[in-house]
Design a protein around this motif. Structure first.
Motif, PDB file in Angstrom:
ATOM      1  N   ARG A  60      -5.081  -4.641  10.107  1.00 19.53           N
ATOM      2  CA  ARG A  60      -6.500  -4.949  10.184  1.00 19.53           C
ATOM      3  C   ARG A  60      -7.220  -4.264   9.028  1.00 19.53           C
ATOM      4  NH1 ARG A  60      -9.585  -3.533  14.923  1.00 19.53           N
ATOM      5  NH2 ARG A  60     -11.280  -2.987  13.510  1.00 19.53           N
ATOM      6  N   PHE A  61      -8.473  -4.644   8.820  1.00 16.19           N
ATOM      7  CA  PHE A  61      -9.342  -3.963   7.873  1.00 16.19           C
ATOM      8  C   PHE A  61     -10.435  -3.260   8.666  1.00 16.19           C
ATOM      9  CE2 PHE A  61      -7.450  -7.361   5.337  1.00 16.19           C
ATOM     10  CZ  PHE A  61      -7.065  -6.670   4.199  1.00 16.19           C
ATOM     11  N   ASN A  62     -10.599  -1.974   8.422  1.00 17.93           N
ATOM     12  CA  ASN A  62     -11.520  -1.182   9.231  1.00 17.93           C
ATOM     13  C   ASN A  62     -12.949  -1.133   8.698  1.00 17.93           C
ATOM     14  OD1 ASN A  62      -9.520  -0.457  11.134  1.00 17.93           O
ATOM     15  ND2 ASN A  62      -8.781   1.169   9.786  1.00 17.93           N
ATOM     16  N   ASP A  63     -13.143  -1.507   7.438  1.00 15.20           N
ATOM     17  CA  ASP A  63     -14.480  -1.436   6.841  1.00 15.20           C
ATOM     18  C   ASP A  63     -14.914  -2.845   6.441  1.00 15.20           C
ATOM     19  OD1 ASP A  63     -16.815  -0.875   5.471  1.00 15.20           O
ATOM     20  OD2 ASP A  63     -15.999   0.856   4.403  1.00 15.20           O
ATOM     21  N   VAL A  64     -15.746  -3.429   7.286  1.00 10.25           N
ATOM     22  CA  VAL A  64     -16.197  -4.817   7.096  1.00 10.25           C
ATOM     23  C   VAL A  64     -17.704  -4.880   7.297  1.00 10.25           C
ATOM     24  CG1 VAL A  64     -15.931  -7.214   7.834  1.00 10.25           C
ATOM     25  CG2 VAL A  64     -13.985  -5.641   8.005  1.00 10.25           C
ATOM     26  N   ALA A  65     -18.374  -5.650   6.459  1.00 13.22           N
ATOM     27  CA  ALA A  65     -19.807  -5.884   6.618  1.00 13.22           C
ATOM     28  C   ALA A  65     -20.073  -7.369   6.425  1.00 13.22           C
ATOM     29  CB  ALA A  65     -20.609  -5.066   5.609  1.00 13.22           C
ATOM     30  N   GLY A  66     -21.169  -7.829   6.972  1.00  6.49           N
ATOM     31  CA  GLY A  66     -21.484  -9.240   6.809  1.00  6.49           C
ATOM     32  C   GLY A  66     -22.795  -9.599   7.471  1.00  6.49           C
ATOM     33  N   LYS A  67     -23.177 -10.824   7.282  1.00  2.00           N
ATOM     34  CA  LYS A  67     -24.386 -11.340   7.925  1.00  2.00           C
ATOM     35  C   LYS A  67     -24.300 -12.859   7.962  1.00  2.00           C
ATOM     36  CE  LYS A  67     -26.971 -11.140   3.568  1.00  2.00           C
ATOM     37  NZ  LYS A  67     -28.160 -10.600   2.883  1.00  2.00           N
ATOM     38  N   PHE A  68     -25.055 -13.434   8.865  1.00  5.29           N
ATOM     39  CA  PHE A  68     -25.146 -14.889   8.899  1.00  5.29           C
ATOM     40  C   PHE A  68     -26.514 -15.302   9.408  1.00  5.29           C
ATOM     41  CE2 PHE A  68     -22.992 -13.526  12.803  1.00  5.29           C
ATOM     42  CZ  PHE A  68     -23.686 -14.169  13.808  1.00  5.29           C
ATOM     43  N   SER A  69     -26.911 -16.491   9.015  1.00  3.33           N
ATOM     44  CA  SER A  69     -28.169 -17.052   9.494  1.00  3.33           C
ATOM     45  C   SER A  69     -27.860 -18.387  10.141  1.00  3.33           C
ATOM     46  CB  SER A  69     -29.171 -17.216   8.353  1.00  3.33           C
ATOM     47  OG  SER A  69     -28.695 -18.145   7.397  1.00  3.33           O
ATOM     48  N   SER A  81     -21.652 -14.906   5.387  1.00  3.42           N
ATOM     49  CA  SER A  81     -21.043 -14.084   4.340  1.00  3.42           C
ATOM     50  C   SER A  81     -20.316 -12.904   4.973  1.00  3.42           C
ATOM     51  CB  SER A  81     -22.091 -13.590   3.350  1.00  3.42           C
ATOM     52  OG  SER A  81     -23.001 -12.704   3.960  1.00  3.42           O
ATOM     53  N   LEU A  82     -19.267 -12.452   4.290  1.00  3.58           N
ATOM     54  CA  LEU A  82     -18.439 -11.363   4.794  1.00  3.58           C
ATOM     55  C   LEU A  82     -17.914 -10.573   3.598  1.00  3.58           C
ATOM     56  CD1 LEU A  82     -17.415 -10.541   7.692  1.00  3.58           C
ATOM     57  CD2 LEU A  82     -15.266 -11.650   7.083  1.00  3.58           C
ATOM     58  N   THR A  83     -17.945  -9.249   3.709  1.00  2.00           N
ATOM     59  CA  THR A  83     -17.404  -8.371   2.664  1.00  2.00           C
ATOM     60  C   THR A  83     -16.467  -7.357   3.305  1.00  2.00           C
ATOM     61  OG1 THR A  83     -19.383  -8.583   1.281  1.00  2.00           O
ATOM     62  CG2 THR A  83     -17.939  -6.711   0.841  1.00  2.00           C
ATOM     63  N   ILE A  84     -15.238  -7.326   2.812  1.00  2.00           N
ATOM     64  CA  ILE A  84     -14.199  -6.439   3.350  1.00  2.00           C
ATOM     65  C   ILE A  84     -13.824  -5.420   2.285  1.00  2.00           C
ATOM     66  CG2 ILE A  84     -11.829  -6.344   4.219  1.00  2.00           C
ATOM     67  CD1 ILE A  84     -12.211  -9.349   4.985  1.00  2.00           C
ATOM     68  N   LYS A  85     -13.791  -4.147   2.648  1.00  2.00           N
ATOM     69  CA  LYS A  85     -13.288  -3.117   1.733  1.00  2.00           C
ATOM     70  C   LYS A  85     -11.761  -3.149   1.796  1.00  2.00           C
ATOM     71  CE  LYS A  85     -17.149  -1.159   0.272  1.00  2.00           C
ATOM     72  NZ  LYS A  85     -17.520   0.173   0.784  1.00  2.00           N
ATOM     73  N   ALA A  86     -11.145  -3.525   0.686  1.00  2.00           N
ATOM     74  CA  ALA A  86      -9.693  -3.725   0.673  1.00  2.00           C
ATOM     75  C   ALA A  86      -8.923  -2.453   0.986  1.00  2.00           C
ATOM     76  CB  ALA A  86      -9.258  -4.289  -0.680  1.00  2.00           C
ATOM     77  N   ARG A 101      -2.219  -0.644  -1.077  1.00  2.00           N
ATOM     78  CA  ARG A 101      -3.368  -0.431  -1.960  1.00  2.00           C
ATOM     79  C   ARG A 101      -2.970  -0.458  -3.437  1.00  2.00           C
ATOM     80  NH1 ARG A 101      -4.163   3.812   2.123  1.00  2.00           N
ATOM     81  NH2 ARG A 101      -5.696   3.043   3.648  1.00  2.00           N
ATOM     82  N   GLN A 102      -1.690  -0.456  -3.718  1.00  2.00           N
ATOM     83  CA  GLN A 102      -1.206  -0.366  -5.093  1.00  2.00           C
ATOM     84  C   GLN A 102      -1.289  -1.719  -5.820  1.00  2.00           C
ATOM     85  OE1 GLN A 102      -0.687   2.756  -6.222  1.00  2.00           O
ATOM     86  NE2 GLN A 102      -1.374   3.166  -4.108  1.00  2.00           N
ATOM     87  N   PRO A 103      -1.103  -1.692  -7.180  1.00  2.00           N
ATOM     88  CA  PRO A 103      -1.269  -2.922  -7.981  1.00  2.00           C
ATOM     89  C   PRO A 103      -0.375  -4.090  -7.581  1.00  2.00           C
ATOM     90  CG  PRO A 103      -1.353  -1.013  -9.405  1.00  2.00           C
ATOM     91  CD  PRO A 103      -0.974  -0.505  -8.037  1.00  2.00           C
ATOM     92  N   ASP A 104       0.800  -3.834  -7.001  1.00  2.00           N
ATOM     93  CA  ASP A 104       1.665  -4.962  -6.643  1.00  2.00           C
ATOM     94  C   ASP A 104       1.230  -5.651  -5.351  1.00  2.00           C
ATOM     95  OD1 ASP A 104       2.393  -2.648  -5.286  1.00  2.00           O
ATOM     96  OD2 ASP A 104       4.491  -3.234  -5.078  1.00  2.00           O
ATOM     97  N   TYR A 105       0.240  -5.089  -4.667  1.00  2.00           N
ATOM     98  CA  TYR A 105      -0.319  -5.741  -3.484  1.00  2.00           C
ATOM     99  C   TYR A 105      -1.829  -5.949  -3.685  1.00  2.00           C
ATOM    100  CZ  TYR A 105       4.007  -5.760  -0.862  1.00  2.00           C
ATOM    101  OH  TYR A 105       5.290  -6.027  -0.433  1.00  2.00           O
ATOM    102  N   PHE A 106      -2.681  -5.231  -2.949  1.00  3.11           N
ATOM    103  CA  PHE A 106      -4.120  -5.490  -3.032  1.00  3.11           C
ATOM    104  C   PHE A 106      -4.773  -4.937  -4.300  1.00  3.11           C
ATOM    105  CE2 PHE A 106      -3.598  -6.013   1.617  1.00  3.11           C
ATOM    106  CZ  PHE A 106      -4.210  -7.246   1.771  1.00  3.11           C
ATOM    107  N   ASP A 107      -4.162  -3.949  -4.929  1.00  2.00           N
ATOM    108  CA  ASP A 107      -4.721  -3.350  -6.150  1.00  2.00           C
ATOM    109  C   ASP A 107      -6.189  -2.987  -5.921  1.00  2.00           C
ATOM    110  OD1 ASP A 107      -5.005  -2.383  -8.673  1.00  2.00           O
ATOM    111  OD2 ASP A 107      -4.679  -4.287  -9.691  1.00  2.00           O
ATOM    112  N   THR A 108      -6.428  -2.125  -4.950  1.00  4.07           N
ATOM    113  CA  THR A 108      -7.789  -1.870  -4.473  1.00  4.07           C
ATOM    114  C   THR A 108      -8.692  -1.171  -5.486  1.00  4.07           C
ATOM    115  OG1 THR A 108      -7.094   0.190  -3.407  1.00  4.07           O
ATOM    116  CG2 THR A 108      -7.021  -1.815  -2.082  1.00  4.07           C
ATOM    117  N   LYS A 109      -8.113  -0.477  -6.459  1.00  7.18           N
ATOM    118  CA  LYS A 109      -8.956   0.157  -7.479  1.00  7.18           C
ATOM    119  C   LYS A 109      -9.574  -0.887  -8.398  1.00  7.18           C
ATOM    120  CE  LYS A 109      -6.885   4.755  -7.595  1.00  7.18           C
ATOM    121  NZ  LYS A 109      -6.216   5.799  -8.432  1.00  7.18           N
TER     122      LYS A 109
END
Length: 199
Positions: A60-69, A81-86, A101-109
């Motif tokens: 799962r992803f623990n840091d998620v923000a979003g909104k909808f109208s 809209s939805l924004t997930i911190k990878a 989190r490394q470059p061969d997967y999500f490359d979060t940096k």
């Protein structure tokens, strides 16, 4: 001359009245959409992917923000809209999460967020069909979400609306290292349960 001035004044007054009514109607239409903020406590973005084609890895992803109208009268005016911190990826294994989190997967940096922005919305039975731009790992593709739900509940003065959806994504469509798509399968199943609180 007097008659001309009278009709000019009458025309100007009528035009002002028409503009006022039109502006009032446009303002009403603009405010028809109800806005909701993503409630992290009662929502989740989770996933699962095959391991060696014999089992599933869940996360799962623990840091998620979003909104909808939601515009009930004109659903096409609704937005999501939805924004997930990878780097908030969580598979209940610290070593594996750090590897993801490394470059061969999500490359979060380099790619810190995963985002969705709707481009069109239409009502369907039991919910909405939402098309939009999904960006992950620096690549953007159009996807379609079938959001089921949308009923509003009033609890202790708070107005709540919830949606759920499932979709299948191929990591190879988003520029992931193809050499890393062996042990963990290319396809990931994403489950989103979103509860929104009306502003």
């Amino acid at each position: 001359m007097i008659r001309s001035l009278f009709f000019h004044h009458l025309f100007a007054s009528a035009l002002a009245l028409i503009l006022a009514v039109t502006f009032s109607a446009d303002t009403h239409r603009c405010s028809a959409a109800d806005e909701y903020d993503y409630d992290l406590v009662h929502s989740s973005v989770s996933f699962k992917a095959r391991h060696l084609d014999i089992s599933w890895i869940h996360g799962r992803f623990n840091d998620v923000a979003g909104k909808f109208s939601l515009d009930r009268e004109t659903p096409a005016n609704s937005t999501f809209s939805l924004t997930i911190k990878a780097d908030s990826v969580d598979t209940a294994n610290a070593a594996r999460d750090e590897h993801l989190r490394q470059p061969d997967y999500f490359d979060t940096k380099q790619f810190p967020t995963i985002t969705f922005r709707s481009t069109s919305v239409k009502p369907i039975k039991g919910g909405y069909e939402v098309k939009g731009d999904f960006t992950m790992h620096g690549t953007t593709n159009e996807i379609t979400l079938v959001l089921m739900g949308g009923k509003e509940h009033d609890i202790k003065g708070k107005k709540l609306v919830a949606f759920s959806t499932e979709l299948s994504l191929k990591r190879s469509d988003y520029g992931f290292d193809k050499n890393a798509i062996g042990p963990i399968g290319d396809t990931a199943l994403i489950m989103i349960d979103c509860e929104g609180v009306k502003k």
